[in-house]
Design an enzyme around this catalytic site. Structure first.
Site, short mmCIF file in Angstrom:
data_model
loop_
_atom_site.label_atom_id
_atom_site.label_comp_id
_atom_site.label_asym_id
_atom_site.label_seq_id
_atom_site.Cartn_x
_atom_site.Cartn_y
_atom_site.Cartn_z
N SER A 1 8.50 -44.53 -14.85
CA SER A 1 7.40 -43.62 -14.57
C SER A 1 7.23 -43.60 -13.05
O SER A 1 6.98 -44.64 -12.45
CB SER A 1 6.12 -44.10 -15.25
OG SER A 1 5.07 -43.23 -14.89
N CYS B 1 3.38 -40.26 -13.12
CA CYS B 1 1.97 -40.49 -13.43
C CYS B 1 1.09 -40.44 -12.18
O CYS B 1 -0.06 -40.83 -12.22
CB CYS B 1 1.79 -41.83 -14.14
SG CYS B 1 2.29 -43.23 -13.15
N MET C 1 -4.17 -5.55 10.93
CA MET C 1 -5.01 -4.57 11.57
C MET C 1 -5.93 -3.82 10.62
O MET C 1 -5.55 -3.52 9.49
CB MET C 1 -4.14 -3.56 12.29
CG MET C 1 -4.88 -2.82 13.34
SD MET C 1 -4.07 -1.30 13.73
CE MET C 1 -4.52 -0.32 12.32
N ARG D 1 -3.15 3.19 8.45
CA ARG D 1 -3.45 2.03 7.62
C ARG D 1 -2.26 1.07 7.61
O ARG D 1 -1.14 1.49 7.37
CB ARG D 1 -3.72 2.49 6.18
CG ARG D 1 -4.56 3.74 6.09
CD ARG D 1 -4.59 4.35 4.69
NE ARG D 1 -5.25 3.50 3.73
CZ ARG D 1 -5.28 3.75 2.41
NH1 ARG D 1 -4.65 4.82 1.93
NH2 ARG D 1 -5.92 2.95 1.60
N TYR E 1 8.39 -35.94 -18.94
CA TYR E 1 6.98 -35.59 -19.02
C TYR E 1 6.29 -35.77 -17.67
O TYR E 1 6.80 -36.44 -16.78
CB TYR E 1 6.26 -36.44 -20.08
CG TYR E 1 6.11 -37.91 -19.73
CD1 TYR E 1 5.03 -38.34 -18.96
CD2 TYR E 1 7.03 -38.85 -20.16
CE1 TYR E 1 4.88 -39.68 -18.63
CE2 TYR E 1 6.89 -40.19 -19.85
CZ TYR E 1 5.81 -40.60 -19.07
OH TYR E 1 5.66 -41.92 -18.73
N ASP F 1 2.10 -43.93 -4.54
CA ASP F 1 2.66 -45.02 -3.73
C ASP F 1 4.01 -44.63 -3.15
O ASP F 1 4.30 -44.93 -2.00
CB ASP F 1 2.79 -46.30 -4.57
CG ASP F 1 1.55 -47.18 -4.44
OD1 ASP F 1 1.13 -47.40 -3.29
OD2 ASP F 1 1.02 -47.63 -5.46
N ARG G 1 -0.28 -49.94 -17.98
CA ARG G 1 0.26 -50.59 -16.80
C ARG G 1 -0.38 -51.97 -16.62
O ARG G 1 -1.60 -52.10 -16.76
CB ARG G 1 -0.02 -49.73 -15.56
CG ARG G 1 0.50 -50.36 -14.28
CD ARG G 1 0.27 -49.46 -13.09
NE ARG G 1 -1.15 -49.35 -12.75
CZ ARG G 1 -1.62 -48.58 -11.77
NH1 ARG G 1 -0.78 -47.83 -11.07
NH2 ARG G 1 -2.89 -48.54 -11.51
N GLY H 1 -6.11 -10.75 8.57
CA GLY H 1 -5.68 -10.89 9.96
C GLY H 1 -4.87 -9.70 10.42
O GLY H 1 -4.62 -9.53 11.60
N LYS I 1 0.83 -1.20 0.00
CA LYS I 1 0.00 0.00 0.00
C LYS I 1 0.86 1.26 0.00
O LYS I 1 0.67 2.17 -0.81
CB LYS I 1 -0.92 -0.02 1.23
CG LYS I 1 -2.10 0.90 1.14
CD LYS I 1 -2.97 0.78 2.39
CE LYS I 1 -3.74 -0.53 2.42
NZ LYS I 1 -4.40 -0.75 3.72
N ARG J 1 -3.73 -1.06 -6.60
CA ARG J 1 -3.00 -2.33 -6.52
C ARG J 1 -3.46 -3.22 -7.66
O ARG J 1 -4.53 -2.98 -8.24
CB ARG J 1 -3.26 -3.03 -5.18
CG ARG J 1 -4.71 -3.40 -5.01
CD ARG J 1 -5.00 -4.01 -3.66
NE ARG J 1 -6.39 -3.73 -3.32
CZ ARG J 1 -6.92 -3.92 -2.14
NH1 ARG J 1 -6.20 -4.35 -1.15
NH2 ARG J 1 -8.19 -3.66 -1.92
N HIS K 1 -14.25 -41.67 -2.63
CA HIS K 1 -14.36 -42.29 -3.95
C HIS K 1 -15.01 -41.33 -4.94
O HIS K 1 -14.51 -41.08 -6.03
CB HIS K 1 -15.17 -43.59 -3.85
CG HIS K 1 -15.38 -44.25 -5.18
ND1 HIS K 1 -16.50 -44.01 -5.95
CD2 HIS K 1 -14.59 -45.10 -5.90
CE1 HIS K 1 -16.40 -44.72 -7.07
NE2 HIS K 1 -15.26 -45.38 -7.06
P1 ADP Z 1 -7.82 -2.14 3.38
O1 ADP Z 1 -6.41 -2.58 3.27
O2 ADP Z 1 -8.65 -3.02 4.25
O3 ADP Z 1 -8.44 -1.83 2.08
P2 ADP Z 1 -7.38 0.67 3.72
O4 ADP Z 1 -6.19 1.12 4.49
O5 ADP Z 1 -7.29 0.76 2.25
O6 ADP Z 1 -7.76 -0.78 4.22
O7 ADP Z 1 -8.59 1.54 4.23
C1 ADP Z 1 -9.90 1.20 4.00
C2 ADP Z 1 -10.69 2.37 3.52
O8 ADP Z 1 -10.60 3.45 4.44
C3 ADP Z 1 -10.21 2.97 2.24
O9 ADP Z 1 -10.72 2.27 1.14
C4 ADP Z 1 -10.77 4.35 2.28
O10 ADP Z 1 -12.10 4.35 1.85
C5 ADP Z 1 -10.70 4.68 3.74
N1 ADP Z 1 -9.52 5.50 4.00
C6 ADP Z 1 -8.28 5.12 4.33
N2 ADP Z 1 -7.47 6.19 4.46
C7 ADP Z 1 -8.21 7.26 4.18
C8 ADP Z 1 -7.95 8.66 4.12
N3 ADP Z 1 -6.73 9.15 4.35
N4 ADP Z 1 -8.96 9.47 3.81
C9 ADP Z 1 -10.20 8.98 3.58
N5 ADP Z 1 -10.51 7.71 3.60
C10 ADP Z 1 -9.53 6.83 3.91
MG MG Z 2 -7.85 -0.48 0.78
#
Ligand code: ADP
Ligand code: MG
Ligand code: MG
Length: 908
Positions: free
Chosen positions: A799, A866, A111, A100, A886, A804, A653, A109, A29, A373, A491
């Site tokens: 082969s 195989c 934050m 973020r 192969y 097994d 076989r 998992g 990110k 992304r 099965h």
């Molecule tokens: P995730 O990885 O779960 O997508 P993000 O870090 O992208 O989490 O944040 C989720 C959402 O929070 C973003 O899609 C956006 O809508 C909102 N967000 C994050 N940062 C900002 C920001 N600086 N201003 C406004 N909205 C934000």
């Molecule tokens: Mg996001």
């Protein structure tokens, strides 16, 4: 100003330290936020605290880490303040921040994001005055407390059954106010919520919600680092081989607000269609909303483009007038912003040369990009996007090949449900996604009846408690198979995958009543003839008839496969027992048969009778009489295979499984057999008892059968070579390879080879013509692998029977491993299921050494594999490196193996 960041990398209009190349340091990110700034895309300014700081946090603790980054973070906040013209912690016009997380690879998992950080009881008033929007200010504040309370302070539901405690408070207030939507709460209500949230935190956590912005910021940054080591993240890392040392980065960024009124909005978009791959910009947005409201499904989002909006309206059955009034596209609603968004998506896709998944926010008529992304996509989209980008000159051939994950080709090879027909489909039960594809048909409970129905042109779904070898024919004519019992290796599951047939197994909610010819789920019952539908890719069972459509194997898919063939070195053969399977596999590009299991042919219909006669025979003469009945049947089967595979090698076989698998074990079955072959039932019972083995997998099977009963090998050799001559007479170019199973010593091989050669000479003398053939062996006992040099001097091909070989090397059987293997995998004893993907370090070592030893004594030794592993991409890559010629896999995995082989070759 020259400055080298140690742990904190700025991004913004003034200065950007990072770039997309720095994913290891900044996470995905953060690296892409920096890259967008470099490209001149409008992004709220901020900074990324690097993954190295996370490592310090993990190793030296919170205090050491925060001390190390303190000055740089303060300078970072100052830079953001300068660019935004607001002050963090200011009471009149506060700068608010988002925090973020972002690791190298996106990871569940980790934050959750915290928005609106920096608000407190004073700042919220300032924000209300400054924006002239009291409701907005208090809504932002209550969201912040909610996110911070959950993520940083840990106020979460106490158990699975409990609802989110904050949502409970919201629901209570909504009840009292008599409203349904969050948006119906007014400023006073939100103020009340803030008070209640704070009280809730105090009561449940025993601490006050922190009102000092800096304390809030440090708390959030620490929470991101902590989350790298929480239980969920650890488990995920172990399973996916992500080293702890990678760490996560933290992004701190100026907030922009999509919830400031009707000229504000938040949304997500894709530069191409993630479902179909169509080169069409698309996305969704919500006016006056924040963060993940769009994906949370709180309100119906609107479409970004007009085309998309019209398509959506058609599916949602919304008329054009209503659409324009209530759900206009961004293109119609804010044409200028739309044009900017279009520019950004074009720029970003051209730059990253891949389909982008974008997040954006519009604040009072101004567009801000928040994330870009490479977008996730279906298998179909993967192929189409890769091939279209290649055609558009955006990427080269190698990149196009690497863009498609082989496993995802599965989605394309099987029929799928028609998207429109899926609307309103109702799920009646769930089982395991045992074999992918979509199927719809009428319920039938018995294999022979499935056959009858199919002959009358009906589409049927075979529903069984579980299936057995006797059901093969019924399974092969059914559209799909549904079982109430059994796992992914039952099965039904294994056979269905081999047939490329849709199967849902182990749908435990199903009660199958064979007598009444119905099944029930809870109160409801489905009778024979009722329509149901199965999704073998998800395990869902649907009521009624849902239209399906066939896989599309030409077009982009065909182009991709041609490209794979251009780069791969490994040949890809198929495991096929019938001409029909061979035909399907050839269509998928198989260049030969690597394994024909002759015994599978014996299960079908009446053929089992002479087979059983052979097994039950008292002496050699009796066995020969029965074998004579099997000879023409086998010869016919083999001729079909040779003709279907004309010009390509066909490996057959010799008989492999323990004989007891062919005899009936129940009283009724034994009685019936007694009648059929005219032998007293007592003798049958006795013979079945004699055949009983304590460890059949390690018992009287493989070449041990041919060595104790050479007449079986004679008959099979005769069948193979007579079929080869017959097929050649009909114009086929035959390449027969006779394979001896389960040897441990070269002497076993020599003994069988002698029988084969002698029989061959007899056949050739009788027919007055010859045909070339090869004699080779399976390498599937550890001993055979270890002495592969002596075997290689005699055998013309190897082969690897990796199923097994895995069982015998690991010392556990595939059929019994279900009791402990899941526990083992969870505990990380083995990295993955060794029956699914080859254990490279152990079993793989045997393979590597055997290849070396065999090729050392016979340079042109043909070497293949195989086992089921031949269709597993990671295993295919391994076999490529080990120098095999192969791999052979089930027909529907042939394209997957071809692509995996090409990718292995590209990796070198
Ligand atoms: P995730 O990885 O779960 O997508 P993000 O870090 O992208 O989490 O944040 C989720 C959402 O929070 C973003 O899609 C956006 O809508 C909102 N967000 C994050 N940062 C900002 C920001 N600086 N201003 C406004 N909205 C934000
Ligand atoms: Mg996001
Ligand atoms: Mg998210």
């Amino acid at each position: 100003m020259s400055h080298t960041p140690a742990y904190v990398y700025l991004f913004g209009r003034q200065r950007t330290d990072g770039s997309a190349a720095m994913k290891n340091l900044l996470g995905g990110k953060g690296a892409n936020l920096a890259e967008m700034c470099r490209l001149g895309v409008t992004v709220p300014p901020g900074f990324t605290v690097s993954t190295e700081a996370c490592t310090v946090y993990t190793q030296q603790g919170r205090d050491a880490a925060l001390k190390l980054i303190d000055a740089e973070v303060r300078a970072g906040v100052a830079a953001v303040e300068a660019e935004m013209g607001k002050r963090f912690g200011n009471a009149e016009d506060p700068l608010l921040l988002s925090v973020r997380s972002g690791a190298r690879a996106s990871m569940p998992g980790m934050m959750d994001t915290i928005l609106n950080l920096g608000l407190n009881d004073v700042a919220v008033e300032g924000l209300a005055r400054k924006t002239g929007n009291e409701r907005f200010a208090w809504d932002s504040y209550r969201r912040f407390i909610q996110m911070y309370g959950d993520v940083v302070m840990g106020l979460k539901p106490a158990s699975k059954e409990e609802h989110d405690p904050f949502e409970v408070v919201i629901d209570m207030l909504k009840d009292t106010r008599g409203v349904k939507l969050d948006t119906e709460l007014d400023a006073a209500d939100l103020k009340e919520l803030v008070a209640r949230f704070k009280a809730l935190i105090r009561a449940r956590i025993g601490r006050d919600f922190p009102t000092d912005p800096w304390e809030q910021l440090w708390g959030s940054v620490s929470a991101v680092f902590e989350s790298w080591n929480n239980e969920r993240a650890r488990v995920y890392r172990e399973l996916n081989d992500i080293p702890e040392a990678w760490g996560t980065a933290v992004n701190v960024q100026a907030m922009v607000f999509g919830n400031l009124g009707d000229s504000s909005a938040t949304g997500v978009a894709f530069t191409r269609d993630a479902g179909t791959g169509e080169d069409l910009f698309n996305g969704e947005f919500l006016v006056n909303a924040q963060g993940e409201d769009v994906v949370a499904g709180i309100r119906t989002p609107q479409q970004v483009t007009l085309v998309g909006s019209r398509r959506w309206a058609e599916l949602a059955q919304v008329g054009e007038a209503e659409r324009r009034a209530k759900y206009p596209s961004l293109e119609e609603l804010m044409p200028d912003i739309y044009r900017q968004l279009l520019e950004a998506e074009t720029l970003l896709e051209n730059h990253f040369k891949d389909m982008q998944d974008l997040e954006f926010t519009i604040q009072e008529g101004r567009l801000w990009m928040l994330q870009t992304r490479n977008g996730k996509r279906t298998g179909a989209a993967m192929v189409r996007i890769a091939m279209e980008m290649l055609a558009q000159g955006m990427i080269d051939e190698k990149t196009a090949l690497q863009r498609v994950s082989p496993d995802r080709l599965n989605d394309l090879l099987h029929p799928i449900f028609d998207a429109a027909a899926m609307k309103g489909a109702s799920v009646i039960a769930r089982g395991l996604p045992a074999s992918p594809g979509a199927a719809t048909g009428q319920v039938v409970f018995f294999a022979d009846e499935a056959d009858d129905w199919a002959k009358r042109g009906k589409a049927v779904i075979l529903v069984r408690q579980e299936t057995s070898p006797e059901d093969l024919r019924g399974m092969s004519v059914a559209q799909g198979i549904l079982t109430a019992r059994g796992g992914m290796t039952s099965h039904a599951a294994v056979v269905a995958r081999g047939m490329g047939k849709c199967c849902v197994s182990g749908a435990g909610a199903l009660h199958v009543d064979y007598k009444a010819r119905c099944f029930s789920v809870g109160e409801r019952t489905w009778n024979e003839g009722d329509w149901i539908s199965l999704n073998g890719s998800t395990g869902e069972v649907y009521d009624g008839r849902i239209a399906t459509k066939d896989a599309e194997l030409s077009g982009d898919f065909g182009k991709l496969m041609a490209l794979a063939d251009k780069y791969k070195r490994l040949e890809v053969r198929t495991n096929a027992d019938t001409p029909e399977e061979a035909r399907v596999a050839r269509g998928f590009g198989a260049t030969g048969i690597g394994l024909t299991r002759t015994e599978h042919m014996f299960f079908e219909g009446e053929r089992i009778v002479p087979m059983r006669e052979m097994i039950l025979a008292e002496d050699e003469a009796g066995r020969r009489r029965a074998l004579a009945k099997l000879l023409p049947i086998q010869r016919g089967d083999f001729e079909g295979l040779f003709r279907e595979m004309s010009g390509l090698p066909v490996t057959i076989r010799l008989l492999d499984p323990p004989l007891h698998e062919f005899v009936p074990h129940d009283e009724a079955g034994q009685r019936q057999l007694a009648q059929e072959i005219g032998v007293p039932v007592g003798r049958i019972r006795l013979r079945v008892e004699e055949l009983h083995e304590f460890n059949p997998m390690l018992g009287h099977r493989g070449c041990r059968l041919g060595i104790t009963y050479p007449e079986i090998t004679e008959m099979q050799t005769r069948a193979i070579l007579e079929a080869a001559l017959d097929a050649r007479a009909k114009g086929a170019a035959v390449k027969a390879e006779i394979m001896v199973p389960l040897i441990g010593t070269v002497r076993e091989f020599n003994a069988q080879a002698k029988v084969i050669r002698k029989t061959a000479e007899q056949v050739f003398a009788e027919r007055g013509e010859r045909i070339d053939y090869m004699i080779g062996t399976m390498i599937e006992t550890p001993r055979a692998a270890l002495v592969a040099d002596s075997i290689g001097q005699q055998a013309e091909f190897f082969s690897f029977g990796t199923n097994d070989l895995t069982q015998m090397t690991m010392g556990f059987s595939r059929d019994d491993a279900g009791k402990f293997l899941p526990v083992y995998l969870k505990a990380g004893m083995y990295e993955h299921d060794p029956f699914r993907s080859i254990d490279q370090k152990g079993v793989g070592l045997l393979v590597e050494q055997a290849v070396k030893k065999g090729k050392a004594v016979r340079p042109h030794l043909e070497v293949g594999v195989c086992g089921e592993h031949g269709g597993d991409p990671a295993s295919v890559a391994f076999f490529h490196r080990a120098g095999l010629d192969y791999v052979s896999c089930s027909p529907f995995r042939v394209p997957i193996a071809r692509l995996a082989a090409a990718q292995a070759a590209l990796e070198g």
